[in-house]
Design a protein around this motif. Structure first.
Motif, PDB file in Angstrom:
ATOM      1  N   ARG A 142       0.859  -1.188   0.000  1.00 37.81           N
ATOM      2  CA  ARG A 142       0.000   0.000   0.000  1.00 37.81           C
ATOM      3  C   ARG A 142       0.891   1.232   0.000  1.00 37.81           C
ATOM      4  O   ARG A 142       1.114   1.834   1.038  1.00 37.81           O
ATOM      5  CB  ARG A 142      -0.919  -0.005   1.222  1.00 37.81           C
ATOM      6  N   PRO A 143       1.402   1.590  -1.148  1.00 39.48           N
ATOM      7  CA  PRO A 143       2.329   2.726  -1.204  1.00 39.48           C
ATOM      8  C   PRO A 143       1.665   4.025  -0.735  1.00 39.48           C
ATOM      9  O   PRO A 143       0.514   4.315  -1.040  1.00 39.48           O
ATOM     10  CB  PRO A 143       2.717   2.813  -2.676  1.00 39.48           C
ATOM     11  N   GLY A 144       2.418   4.779   0.075  1.00 41.27           N
ATOM     12  CA  GLY A 144       1.915   6.050   0.576  1.00 41.27           C
ATOM     13  C   GLY A 144       1.032   5.930   1.798  1.00 41.27           C
ATOM     14  O   GLY A 144       0.517   6.926   2.294  1.00 41.27           O
ATOM     15  N   LYS A 145       0.852   4.698   2.295  1.00 38.97           N
ATOM     16  CA  LYS A 145       0.041   4.469   3.499  1.00 38.97           C
ATOM     17  C   LYS A 145       0.966   3.983   4.609  1.00 38.97           C
ATOM     18  O   LYS A 145       1.831   3.129   4.397  1.00 38.97           O
ATOM     19  CB  LYS A 145      -1.059   3.424   3.254  1.00 38.97           C
ATOM     20  N   PHE A 146       0.766   4.545   5.820  1.00 33.88           N
ATOM     21  CA  PHE A 146       1.671   4.257   6.926  1.00 33.88           C
ATOM     22  C   PHE A 146       0.905   3.830   8.169  1.00 33.88           C
ATOM     23  O   PHE A 146      -0.282   4.091   8.293  1.00 33.88           O
ATOM     24  CB  PHE A 146       2.506   5.507   7.250  1.00 33.88           C
ATOM     25  N   ARG A 147       1.620   3.185   9.077  1.00 37.93           N
ATOM     26  CA  ARG A 147       1.053   2.776  10.362  1.00 37.93           C
ATOM     27  C   ARG A 147       2.136   2.887  11.428  1.00 37.93           C
ATOM     28  O   ARG A 147       3.329   2.908  11.121  1.00 37.93           O
ATOM     29  CB  ARG A 147       0.535   1.348  10.298  1.00 37.93           C
ATOM     30  N   THR A 148       1.697   2.973  12.669  1.00 36.55           N
ATOM     31  CA  THR A 148       2.660   2.989  13.770  1.00 36.55           C
ATOM     32  C   THR A 148       2.783   1.572  14.315  1.00 36.55           C
ATOM     33  O   THR A 148       1.792   0.858  14.433  1.00 36.55           O
ATOM     34  CB  THR A 148       2.230   3.940  14.898  1.00 36.55           C
ATOM     35  N   VAL A 149       4.006   1.219  14.638  1.00 37.42           N
ATOM     36  CA  VAL A 149       4.291  -0.113  15.163  1.00 37.42           C
ATOM     37  C   VAL A 149       5.108   0.068  16.433  1.00 37.42           C
ATOM     38  O   VAL A 149       6.023   0.895  16.471  1.00 37.42           O
ATOM     39  CB  VAL A 149       5.093  -0.939  14.123  1.00 37.42           C
ATOM     40  N   ARG A 150       4.775  -0.695  17.457  1.00 40.60           N
ATOM     41  CA  ARG A 150       5.562  -0.638  18.699  1.00 40.60           C
ATOM     42  C   ARG A 150       6.950  -1.196  18.440  1.00 40.60           C
ATOM     43  O   ARG A 150       7.104  -2.244  17.830  1.00 40.60           O
ATOM     44  CB  ARG A 150       4.906  -1.464  19.794  1.00 40.60           C
ATOM     45  N   THR A 151       7.931  -0.497  18.945  1.00 41.81           N
ATOM     46  CA  THR A 151       9.305  -0.961  18.842  1.00 41.81           C
ATOM     47  C   THR A 151       9.548  -2.013  19.916  1.00 41.81           C
ATOM     48  O   THR A 151       8.705  -2.236  20.797  1.00 41.81           O
ATOM     49  CB  THR A 151      10.292   0.201  19.038  1.00 41.81           C
ATOM     50  N   GLU A 152      10.706  -2.653  19.853  1.00 37.85           N
ATOM     51  CA  GLU A 152      11.068  -3.621  20.888  1.00 37.85           C
ATOM     52  C   GLU A 152      11.154  -2.913  22.243  1.00 37.85           C
ATOM     53  O   GLU A 152      10.695  -3.429  23.253  1.00 37.85           O
ATOM     54  CB  GLU A 152      12.413  -4.260  20.537  1.00 37.85           C
ATOM     55  N   PHE A 153      11.710  -1.721  22.232  1.00 36.03           N
ATOM     56  CA  PHE A 153      11.783  -0.917  23.455  1.00 36.03           C
ATOM     57  C   PHE A 153      10.382  -0.576  23.954  1.00 36.03           C
ATOM     58  O   PHE A 153      10.111  -0.610  25.146  1.00 36.03           O
ATOM     59  CB  PHE A 153      12.580   0.362  23.189  1.00 36.03           C
ATOM     60  N   GLY A 154       9.480  -0.255  23.021  1.00 33.83           N
ATOM     61  CA  GLY A 154       8.108   0.092  23.392  1.00 33.83           C
ATOM     62  C   GLY A 154       7.342  -1.056  24.004  1.00 33.83           C
ATOM     63  O   GLY A 154       6.385  -0.859  24.748  1.00 33.83           O
ATOM     64  N   SER A 155       7.755  -2.281  23.703  1.00 30.67           N
ATOM     65  CA  SER A 155       7.093  -3.468  24.247  1.00 30.67           C
ATOM     66  C   SER A 155       7.787  -4.008  25.492  1.00 30.67           C
ATOM     67  O   SER A 155       7.336  -4.993  26.061  1.00 30.67           O
ATOM     68  CB  SER A 155       7.057  -4.563  23.186  1.00 30.67           C
ATOM     69  N   SER A 156       8.880  -3.380  25.883  1.00 31.18           N
ATOM     70  CA  SER A 156       9.672  -3.915  26.992  1.00 31.18           C
ATOM     71  C   SER A 156       8.997  -3.681  28.348  1.00 31.18           C
ATOM     72  O   SER A 156       8.253  -2.724  28.539  1.00 31.18           O
ATOM     73  CB  SER A 156      11.067  -3.300  27.001  1.00 31.18           C
ATOM     74  N   THR A 157       9.289  -4.569  29.276  1.00 36.45           N
ATOM     75  CA  THR A 157       8.784  -4.446  30.640  1.00 36.45           C
ATOM     76  C   THR A 157       9.420  -3.247  31.335  1.00 36.45           C
ATOM     77  O   THR A 157       8.767  -2.572  32.133  1.00 36.45           O
ATOM     78  CB  THR A 157       9.101  -5.730  31.434  1.00 36.45           C
TER      79      THR A 157
END
Length: 194
Positions: A142-157
């Motif tokens: 889907r060119p030109g379409k974006f999403r946010t994804v949790r990073t490894e740091f963002g998922s860390s305890t």
């Protein structure tokens, strides 16, 4: 979802009136400068909240732009937290300044630039890890379409513990300090009236 932006817009416009009042050069006391910086912080928070509906539908194609993902990943969280914390610190500084006036300790003459700069700097730094919680990725096929994804740091305890402990400690400290200072202020005010 639809009520928050409207309320924030009304608050933004009313805070804009405060801003116009506090930039008046005839108002020279420190208290007006504290209120000016507090108003700027509130304008920032309310300005961000005005666009709360922006990108609320994560799966809607129209909201999958890079700009919306920046708003969701960085502005809506980080800027809001910084604004909230700085506004709380500004409130503490205002109450403390009033106490100084009531206790006739004008010799203290705290430099408003240093106080506001330190408060703002602390507010910016304490939430700095939030900037690394998400990354923005292009949606495959889907060119030109974006999403946010949790990073490894963002998922860390570790991040969860940091965020939760920071928010609990800061909120408890701020609430206790504002309560204590206001109780002192009310007692001194009652003595002044008597």
């Amino acid at each position: 979802v639809y009520i928050i932006p409207g309320l924030c817009l009304i608050g933004f416009l009313l805070s804009l009136i405060n801003f116009l009042v506090f930039i008046n050069p005839k108002l020279k006391g420190n208290i007006y400068k504290y209120f000016l910086t507090k108003t700027i912080s509130e304008l920032l928070v309310l300005g961000v909240g005005t666009f709360y509906i922006y990108g609320n539908c994560i799966n809607c194609s129209v909201f999958q732009t890079y700009g919306v993902q920046i708003y969701l990943s960085y502005i809506q969280t980080y800027v809001m937290y910084v604004g909230y914390l700085y506004t709380a610190f500004a409130e503490i500084i205002v109450v403390f300044d009033r106490l100084i006036i009531f206790y006739n300790k004008s010799k203290l003459n705290l430099d408003w630039k240093i106080l506001t700069s330190c408060s703002f700097g602390f507010s910016v730094l304490i939430f700095f890890p939030i900037l690394f919680v998400h990354s923005i990725q292009e949606i495959p096929n889907r060119p030109g379409k974006f999403r946010t994804v949790r990073t490894e740091f963002g998922s860390s305890t570790a991040l969860a513990l940091y965020q939760n402990s920071t928010l609990i400690i800061l909120n408890a400290f701020i609430f206790t300090l504002i309560l204590f200072l206001n109780i002192l202020l009310i007692k001194k005010f009652k003595q002044h009236l008597a």
